[in-house]
Design a protein around this motif. Structure first.
Motif, PDB file in Angstrom:
ATOM      1  N   ASP A   1     -18.429  14.520 -10.097  1.00  0.00           N
ATOM      2  CA  ASP A   1     -17.601  15.696 -10.365  1.00  0.00           C
ATOM      3  C   ASP A   1     -17.216  15.752 -11.844  1.00  0.00           C
ATOM      4  O   ASP A   1     -16.670  14.794 -12.373  1.00  0.00           O
ATOM      5  CB  ASP A   1     -16.336  15.601  -9.505  1.00  0.00           C
TER       6      ASP A   1
ATOM      7  N   ALA B   1     -20.463  27.405  -7.116  1.00  0.00           N
ATOM      8  CA  ALA B   1     -21.359  27.627  -8.253  1.00  0.00           C
ATOM      9  C   ALA B   1     -20.987  28.916  -8.964  1.00  0.00           C
ATOM     10  O   ALA B   1     -20.655  29.917  -8.328  1.00  0.00           O
ATOM     11  CB  ALA B   1     -22.806  27.686  -7.770  1.00  0.00           C
TER      12      ALA B   1
ATOM     13  N   ARG C   1     -17.178  23.227 -17.197  1.00  0.00           N
ATOM     14  CA  ARG C   1     -17.277  24.669 -17.380  1.00  0.00           C
ATOM     15  C   ARG C   1     -16.598  25.151 -18.639  1.00  0.00           C
ATOM     16  O   ARG C   1     -17.154  25.908 -19.411  1.00  0.00           O
ATOM     17  CB  ARG C   1     -16.701  25.392 -16.168  1.00  0.00           C
TER      18      ARG C   1
ATOM     19  N   GLN D   1     -23.355  22.327  -8.170  1.00  0.00           N
ATOM     20  CA  GLN D   1     -22.546  23.117  -9.090  1.00  0.00           C
ATOM     21  C   GLN D   1     -23.346  23.504 -10.317  1.00  0.00           C
ATOM     22  O   GLN D   1     -24.321  22.840 -10.662  1.00  0.00           O
ATOM     23  CB  GLN D   1     -21.339  22.304  -9.550  1.00  0.00           C
TER      24      GLN D   1
ATOM     25  N   ARG E   1     -21.222  23.720  -4.114  1.00  0.00           N
ATOM     26  CA  ARG E   1     -19.775  23.504  -4.073  1.00  0.00           C
ATOM     27  C   ARG E   1     -19.106  24.326  -5.162  1.00  0.00           C
ATOM     28  O   ARG E   1     -18.582  23.794  -6.115  1.00  0.00           O
ATOM     29  CB  ARG E   1     -19.454  22.007  -4.176  1.00  0.00           C
TER      30      ARG E   1
ATOM     31  N   GLU F   1     -20.196  28.919  -2.344  1.00  0.00           N
ATOM     32  CA  GLU F   1     -20.305  27.667  -1.590  1.00  0.00           C
ATOM     33  C   GLU F   1     -21.282  27.856  -0.449  1.00  0.00           C
ATOM     34  O   GLU F   1     -21.360  28.923   0.141  1.00  0.00           O
ATOM     35  CB  GLU F   1     -18.945  27.289  -0.992  1.00  0.00           C
TER      36      GLU F   1
ATOM     37  N   ASP G   1     -18.016  31.147  -7.709  1.00  0.00           N
ATOM     38  CA  ASP G   1     -17.531  30.107  -6.779  1.00  0.00           C
ATOM     39  C   ASP G   1     -18.281  30.087  -5.451  1.00  0.00           C
ATOM     40  O   ASP G   1     -17.678  29.923  -4.387  1.00  0.00           O
ATOM     41  CB  ASP G   1     -16.029  30.292  -6.495  1.00  0.00           C
TER      42      ASP G   1
END
Ligand code: ADP
Ligand code: MG
Lengths: 331, 267
Positions: free
Chosen positions: B3, B41, B8, B240, B39, B29, B27
């Motif tokens: 993670d 994107a 970003r 992601q 998760r 999912e 976002d």
């Protein structure tokens, strides 16, 4: 393929084309297309030599008429198999269709309505199968096995096992009268075959049905409504069960509450012989039609030679497994 | 867990604010049972240019593509196309909207012919009373003309697709995408089965498509190709989008580093 010389051919391109042609003539596809006609021809020649009574106008006409129900059911089964599925409830559907037709007849309804009731029964059974295969996503084999039992039971319950006599001249007409020496019932079957050929090869639905049978994921990715197409395919199959019910009732002159499993066997056998891929995605109409005629000729020929009718399932079983083995390499 | 929450904000993703935005993924999912394929994107695709997605196997690139085309319905987040939230229930909705996709597995019907595949679900028909019949000859003719334009020559339009080589199959799928795209084409590793010459020709085709005003989103493992073709590149890792940059601002080595996670910052 041969007339496409408008553009200059690069050497690489031409060799590719020649190879494609060579492949086409060399292999499996030929087996698939040729099995039914070649075997039919072989059987006709063999039986003609073995018995002088085989190749007579009367016998040929009679055998063709006897092929009617196998042809119609093979047409239905073709659509289920082209979807990479199967409809085990087909023969039971014939029984239920003839029972509902008999019930309608007992109500005093006009004959045409009775006929429509039988066909509607087939459509309904097909729709039931299609919904469970397409939306509930239970394997076709299990769904139609369940339907087989369900429909068979329903036919017995509704009829209490008793046939209804239907000695209607208009009904018996199609099984007894001929046009140019060919019985009306097989003419009807051939008419249906022509229509289904157009459906399979000249409509969007036909293409989509083959695409779904070939690869449902790819079909879905291209935007096809997979479940809906499966439903339509099974409904078509069930419809043929209903049509066969009418033809059977016409032939016998009464309803037939007990399912004849021989019909199912023959339908699937004819489809295999006709070169329809059991993995789905590839089918013809002429193949299963010839396959059904071939199986009927085989059975009649053996009877003519004095072979006990008990041998008939055995022979059909051998023919099916042999044909399936021949076409095994496909896919 | 790999993670990286700061990724970003640390990227100067040149896509924001500038130009017209064709697609915005917010976002998104996607779960497969207990597997989290996406998760949250986020990325944007600018209109009229080539945007690339890079990332290791299993990063979620194909899953994201399938969410964009309606093949998968996302479990969370939003997809905004031409400024409106898209609610694609199936790929036909996306195709209706002019978005064509060349899937990684090509989505071809093997036993059907080349021309049938090219016109799949877009068949030409002739109306006769209440019925519609296929215009088989016309479709064959058009498919032939289109394929002749292609990099990889296909032996015959009437051949079933299963007879074709990997490169030829890929060419058929690309031809189909290009012929129906009206606004955008998505290509998931389109040159994976192609040789150098064929790859170059497909790239030329993609450039031509962009020159005609189409938007292109391409998933690729080939960083050279990304550099040659794209204006914007997004990097995916573990479901992601971990970064994005204008392609001119990044070197091959940096791209490799971003994919593996060795480099957190671009430029
Ligand atoms: N249909 C599926 N069912 C279950 N897991 C899936 C499915 N599709 C993808 N996945 C999983 O989701 C993750 C992302 O896969 P994918 O999007 O194909 O990655 P990429 O295209 O970047 O290689 C992988 O872990 C993969 O195993
Ligand atoms: Mg992928």
């Amino acid at each position: 393929m041969t007339a496409e010389t408008r553009t200059p051919l690069l050497p690489a391109r031409r060799s590719g084309r020649v190879k494609g042609l060579a492949k086409r003539f060399g292999t499996e596809e030929v087996w698939a297309k040729a099995t039914a006609p070649v075997a039919l021809l072989a059987i006709v020649i063999l039986f003609s030599i073995a018995s002088p009574r085989f190749f007579t106008a009367a016998n040929l006409s009679g055998m063709l008429a006897d092929s009617t129900i196998p042809v119609v059911l093979a047409l239905g089964a073709t659509f289920a198999v082209a979807l990479a599925g199967i409809d085990l409830s087909l023969a039971a559907t014939v029984a239920l269709g003839s029972v509902t037709m008999g019930l309608a007849y007992q109500q005093g309804w006009p004959l045409i309505v009775c006929v429509l009731v039988a066909i509607a029964t087939g459509v309904a059974v097909g729709a039931f199968n299609g919904v469970f295969v397409g939306w509930v996503r239970i394997p076709d084999f299990i769904v139609t096995l369940g339907t087989l039992s369900l429909v068979m039971g329903l036919a017995l319950i509704l009829s209490t096992g008793v046939p209804v006599q239907m000695r209607e001249p208009a009904l018996t007409f199609i099984s007894t009268q001929s046009l140019f020496g060919i019985r009306y019932n097989i003419l009807i079957a051939i008419g249906i075959a022509v229509i289904l050929h157009v459906v399979l090869f000249h409509t969007r639905f036909g293409t989509h049905l083959l695409a779904v049978g070939d690869n449902a994921d790819a079909a879905k990715a291209m935007g096809l409504k997979v479940a809906r197409i499966k439903l339509a395919g099974y409904m078509l199959c069930g419809t043929m069960g209903g049509v066969a019910a009418v033809l059977l009732t016409s032939y016998i002159g009464s309803s037939q509450p007990a399912a004849n499993t021989d019909y199912l066997l023959k339908a699937i056998a004819a489809v295999v012989l006709g070169g329809v891929s059991l993995f789905g995605g590839r089918a013809t109409i002429i193949g299963p039609v010839l396959g059904a005629i071939l199986l009927t000729f085989l059975q009649s020929g053996l009877t003519l030679l004095g072979v006990s009718a008990f041998y008939s399932p055995l022979v059909i079983g051998i023919v099916v497994i042999a044909a399936a083995t021949l076409m095994r390499g496909r896919k | 867990m790999t993670d990286n929450t700061r990724s970003r904000s640390s990227f100067d993703n040149g896509a924001t604010g500038a130009g017209d935005i064709k697609v915005e993924v917010r976002d998104v999912e996607k779960l497969f049972g207990s597997i989290v394929a996406l998760r949250g994107a986020n990325l944007t695709v600018r209109k009229g240019e080539v945007t690339a997605i890079v990332g290791d196997n299993g990063a979620g690139k194909s899953t994201l593509v399938k969410c964009l085309t309606g093949l998968y319905v996302p479990d969370g987040g939003e997809i905004i196309i031409d400024g409106e939230v898209a609610h694609f229930r199936n790929p036909d909705d996306a195709r209706e909207g002019g978005i064509e996709t060349v899937y990684q597995d090509l989505a071809l019907s093997d036993q059907l012919s080349v021309w049938q595949n090219m016109f799949m679900s877009r068949e030409l028909v002739r109306r006769v009373g209440p019925f519609k019949f296929l215009r088989r000859k016309e479709m064959k003719k058009q498919a032939k003309t289109l394929v002749e334009d292609l990099a990889v020559t296909v032996p015959s339009i009437t051949n079933s697709v299963k007879r074709l080589s990997g490169g030829q199959r890929q060419a058929v799928a690309i031809a189909r995408g290009v012929m129906w795209a009206k606004g955008m084409i998505i290509l998931d590793e389109p040159t994976a089965a192609l040789g150098l010459r064929e790859t170059a020709q497909v790239e030329a085709l993609i450039k031509r498509t962009v020159d005609q005003g189409q938007t292109v989103l391409i998933v690729s493992h080939n960083f050279e190709q990304v550099k040659r073709l794209s204006s914007q590149v997004w990097v995916m890792r573990a479901g992601q989008v971990v970064g994005g940059t204008r392609t001119v601002d990044v070197t091959n080595e940096e791209l490799v580093g971003m994919v593996t996670g060795a480099i957190q910052l671009a430029g």
